[in-house]
Structures are given as C-alpha cells and as structure tokens.
Motif scaffolding. Structure first.
Motif, short mmCIF file in Angstrom:
data_model
loop_
_atom_site.label_atom_id
_atom_site.label_comp_id
_atom_site.label_asym_id
_atom_site.label_seq_id
_atom_site.Cartn_x
_atom_site.Cartn_y
_atom_site.Cartn_z
N ILE A 1 0.85 -1.19 0.00
CA ILE A 1 0.00 0.00 0.00
C ILE A 1 0.89 1.24 0.00
O ILE A 1 1.81 1.35 0.81
N LYS A 2 0.65 2.13 -0.94
CA LYS A 2 1.40 3.38 -1.08
C LYS A 2 0.47 4.46 -1.62
O LYS A 2 -0.67 4.19 -2.00
N ARG A 3 0.98 5.67 -1.69
CA ARG A 3 0.23 6.76 -2.28
C ARG A 3 0.67 6.94 -3.73
O ARG A 3 1.88 6.94 -4.02
N CYS A 4 -0.29 7.07 -4.64
CA CYS A 4 0.04 7.28 -6.04
C CYS A 4 0.54 8.72 -6.22
O CYS A 4 -0.18 9.68 -5.94
N ILE A 5 1.75 8.85 -6.71
CA ILE A 5 2.35 10.16 -6.94
C ILE A 5 2.25 10.55 -8.41
O ILE A 5 1.96 11.70 -8.74
N GLY A 6 2.49 9.58 -9.30
CA GLY A 6 2.46 9.87 -10.72
C GLY A 6 1.55 8.92 -11.46
O GLY A 6 1.57 7.71 -11.23
N ILE A 7 0.70 9.47 -12.34
CA ILE A 7 -0.19 8.67 -13.18
C ILE A 7 0.38 8.63 -14.59
O ILE A 7 1.33 9.35 -14.91
N SER B 1 10.49 4.11 3.35
CA SER B 1 9.52 3.47 2.46
C SER B 1 10.25 2.86 1.27
O SER B 1 10.98 3.55 0.56
N LEU B 2 10.04 1.57 1.07
CA LEU B 2 10.57 0.87 -0.09
C LEU B 2 9.53 0.99 -1.20
O LEU B 2 8.56 0.23 -1.24
N ASP B 3 9.71 1.96 -2.10
CA ASP B 3 8.66 2.29 -3.05
C ASP B 3 9.22 2.44 -4.46
O ASP B 3 10.32 1.95 -4.75
N SER B 4 8.50 3.13 -5.33
CA SER B 4 8.87 3.21 -6.74
C SER B 4 10.22 3.85 -6.96
O SER B 4 10.85 3.65 -8.01
N ARG B 5 10.71 4.63 -6.01
CA ARG B 5 12.06 5.19 -6.15
C ARG B 5 13.11 4.10 -6.15
O ARG B 5 14.23 4.31 -6.63
N PHE B 6 12.78 2.93 -5.59
CA PHE B 6 13.73 1.84 -5.49
C PHE B 6 13.49 0.74 -6.52
O PHE B 6 14.45 0.10 -6.95
N PHE C 1 4.18 1.40 -25.42
CA PHE C 1 3.73 0.69 -24.22
C PHE C 1 2.33 0.12 -24.43
O PHE C 1 1.46 0.76 -25.02
N LYS C 2 2.12 -1.08 -23.87
CA LYS C 2 0.86 -1.78 -24.03
C LYS C 2 -0.14 -1.52 -22.90
O LYS C 2 -1.31 -1.87 -23.02
N GLN C 3 0.32 -0.97 -21.78
CA GLN C 3 -0.59 -0.68 -20.67
C GLN C 3 -0.09 0.54 -19.91
O GLN C 3 1.03 1.02 -20.11
N ASP C 4 -0.94 1.05 -19.02
CA ASP C 4 -0.60 2.21 -18.19
C ASP C 4 0.23 1.77 -16.98
O ASP C 4 0.17 0.62 -16.54
N TYR C 5 0.98 2.74 -16.43
CA TYR C 5 1.81 2.51 -15.26
C TYR C 5 1.64 3.65 -14.27
O TYR C 5 1.17 4.74 -14.63
N TYR C 6 2.05 3.38 -13.03
CA TYR C 6 1.89 4.37 -11.95
C TYR C 6 3.17 4.41 -11.12
O TYR C 6 3.92 3.44 -11.05
N PHE C 7 3.39 5.56 -10.47
CA PHE C 7 4.55 5.75 -9.60
C PHE C 7 4.05 5.94 -8.18
O PHE C 7 3.24 6.83 -7.91
#
Length: 396
Positions: free
Chosen positions: A148-154, A350-355, A335-341
């Motif tokens: 569980i994290k907060r979506c920063i980038g769509i 927090s071990l998150d998208s930066r890592f 790209f074939k699908q969407d991604y999130y950061f």
C-alpha cells in the motif's frame, strides 16, 4: 381452525415430503459454512477486501496495526488469473508454508468497469511487481505480495523529486498532511520511548550513539554559565510535531536529513545511469498506454525492466545499451498498458517506486477507503491497546 394449524406448525418439526430425507444437523452446519465461504469470497473479490498495515512506510497517515477496507469497485474488479486457489487465502495456507494455489490453470485477466481511475494522491493497494520483493518466487500477478502506497504519478506524468519535494509536470505536489520525514535533533535531555510515543513516534526514532557525518556523541554545548552534553536523535515524524519540538528550551537544534543532489544511491531505480537518490529523483515520464519511447541507454535504464518483465513480451534480450524482442533489435517501443509511480507517506522509510520502479495497471488491487480498527502492537499498557481516535477514519 386455520389459526390453530398455523400456530401448531411452529411447534412441531416439519415432516419431510415423500422421497426427501430430513437434514441432519451436520449437513445444516456444512451448508451454512459453505454459504458463508462462498459469500465472503464473492464479496472479497467483487466489492471490498480487508487488509492490515504491517510496516511504518505509510506513517503517520496509516499506522502499524491499522485494519482497513479496500474498495475493488473504485478502479474496477480484476477477473481471477489463478482460479485454483483455497478460498480466502493469498499465497500460503494459513499458518503454513504450503502454497494455497495451483498454476495448472492460468487465465487472462480483465478489469471490470469501475467508477473512477487511479488519481494523483490516491492511497492504493497493489501487487508489488519485482520478484525479489515476492520472496524470489515468480507468483502469478494476482498472488504477488500486497503493498500500500500513495500514487504520486499517473500515466504520462513527468515526475521529479527535488530535495524531498515532489513536482508533477513542473508543479509542486503538496505533501500529505500527516506525512513523515527524517530529522536530526540535538537535546540536553535523554528521551525515552514513552516520550516519543506521546507524539506518535513509535517505530521511527534512534538514539545516536556512534559518530556520524552530522554528529559526534556527547558533543559539548557551552553557554555563559555551564557546559552541557548534548544527546542526538534521528526521528521520522510530521512537520507539526517538529514545530512543537522547536518550542522546548532543551531542544538545541533540529535539522532535516536530506540527501544532496547528484549523490548516487546505488539501490535507487535508474542508477548508475542516473545520479539519483531517494531525496532527488528524476525527472522521468511515467509510461502511458500507446506512448512511444526511443530506445537508448537512458531510456533502457528506466523502461528496460518494464519492457522485459511487465509488457508480456516473449524472448526479450536486455542489455544496458540495447533491447531485442524475438531476436530483433528495436529502436523504439510503444507501451501496451498504463503505469503508476507510488511513494510511501513516510518518505524516508519506504521501499517504493524510487527503489523498484513503476506499478503496471494490471497489478492494481483497489483503493484504500477507511480504517475500521487500529491496534497498537506495542502499547504502553493494555488500556491503550486500541487506538480509539483512529477507528472508522477515512483515508485521504
């Protein structure tokens, strides 16, 4: 007479009709349990699922010991990819290391219509993509470990972190009100766990008892009348708590602990091609379905793992300078699908998208909506086991 018969039927067992055997209590119990399991499984899949918070990466927005409900309806429910699974389990059968599923049947996964999309600032539960965060096991997508994290980038956002501050498409994204960051505190008082607990600092403080770049233990503080030894602490806490600490006369210094721009942290996504760290990251563009990127050493550093692992391509050969699909080198990729950061609100723990990079759309589980129960795992006493002020709190 009619009234008498109706009343009488309430006091005598109904007789089985010819050819029908009466239900025995064990059969009734089994039917009830089966109905409950089927109903719970359908609710868990279609509508709402319960989760608990095991780590402090989202503090102080979500605390260790919070129990929350996650809506599947907001973003749309995913159809099961792994249908052969023990009901109401995830990866293992309860209390064992026995897998609770079989991959003998794997189905394509689709997402049913939802009534919204993932937005900047949403608190999202998702299946964390990298294999090393799934105990090194190649789980099917729907059975990967839940984060569980907060979506920063769509999809399509240009994202950058500068000195902790997050910028989306060049505009500053305000930090969540209860988000935490790391500070260094010098005091003339020795502080204990009970003191920090009063300010909801439970998992993230450390008494510095060894030299660091910023601090030497037992540093002397001199004033006109006396010499006092200072005590140093690092704490992860909110900006409001730090402002309270500044009012204490025995606090002699507070400074944020921030990585310098250009300093490379080897564990950060995109390094060593880019000199990024967890306080200074990007800029980079979050992949969007249908968007095309050229293939070069810079784009491979951030999009190469996406193309290799999450786009369902076969026979991908990835090097630091080239990508081949089915033996054919490519010079661009769509790209074939969407991604999130995603990032944790406790930015420095927090071990998150930066890592580990981006979250594919097919890994999204649902939106966290409210905390229904909160239990302090290390309460000061039994009366404080339940955090009453957190019950039925909405998540924003």
């Amino acid at each position: 007479m009619t009234l008498f018969r109706r009343v009488s039927n309430q006091h005598h067992p109904r007789r089985a009709s010819p050819g029908q055997s009466p239900k025995i209590p064990l059969r009734e119990w089994f039917d009830s349990v089966l109905f409950a399991v089927v109903a719970a499984t359908l609710i868990r899949w279609l509508f709402m699922e319960a989760f608990t918070i095991p780590t402090p990466s989202m503090e102080n927005s979500l605390m260790v010991g919070d129990f929350l409900f996650v809506s599947k309806l907001h973003y749309g429910t995913r159809t099961p990819q792994t249908p052969l699974q023990v009901p109401l389990t995830h990866q293992k059968i309860w209390g064992t290391n026995i897998p609770s599923y079989s991959t003998a049947i794997q189905l394509p996964s689709y997402r049913l219509p939802g009534f919204t999309h993932v937005k900047n600032g949403d608190v999202v539960v998702f299946n964390v993509p990298p294999r090393y965060l799934n105990d090194g096991i190649d789980y099917p997508t729907d059975l990967k470990t839940n984060y569980i994290k907060r979506c920063i980038g769509i999809p399509g956002d240009k994202l950058e972190v500068r000195q902790r501050a997050v910028y989306i498409n060049g505009a500053l994204m305000p930090a969540p009100p209860r988000s935490e960051q790391k500070y260094f505190i010098k005091t003339t008082e020795a502080l204990d766990a009970n003191f920090f607990r009063k300010y909801e600092i439970v998992n993230d403080y450390r008494d510095l008892n060894q030299p660091t770049e910023n601090w030497k233990p037992q540093e002397q503080f001199n004033d006109s009348t006396k010499t006092t030894s200072l005590v140093g602490y690092t704490v992860n806490t909110t900006a409001d708590v730090i402002e309270k600490f500044r009012t204490f006369d025995w606090v002699k210094g507070i400074e944020p602990l921030i990585d310098k721009p250009g300093e490379t942290m080897p564990s950060i996504y995109g390094t060593p091609t880019f000199h990024w760290n967890h306080d200074n990251f990007g800029p980079l563009v979050v992949p969007k379905k249908g968007a095309t990127t050229p293939i070069n050493a810079q784009t491979i550093a951030v999009y190469g793992p996406v193309i290799e692992q999450y786009e369902h391509n076969e026979n991908v050969t990835l090097t630091p300078t080239s990508i081949s699909i089915n033996g054919k080198p490519i010079t661009s990729y769509t790209f074939k699908q969407d991604y999130y950061f995603m990032m944790g609100d406790n930015r420095d723990n927090s071990l998150d998208s930066r890592f580990w990079g981006f979250v594919p759309e097919d890994h999204i589980v649902g939106k966290a909506v409210f905390v229904w129960m909160s239990l302090d795992p290390n309460p000061a006493n039994i009366w404080n086991k339940i955090r009453w002020n957190r019950l039925f709190r909405t998540i924003d």
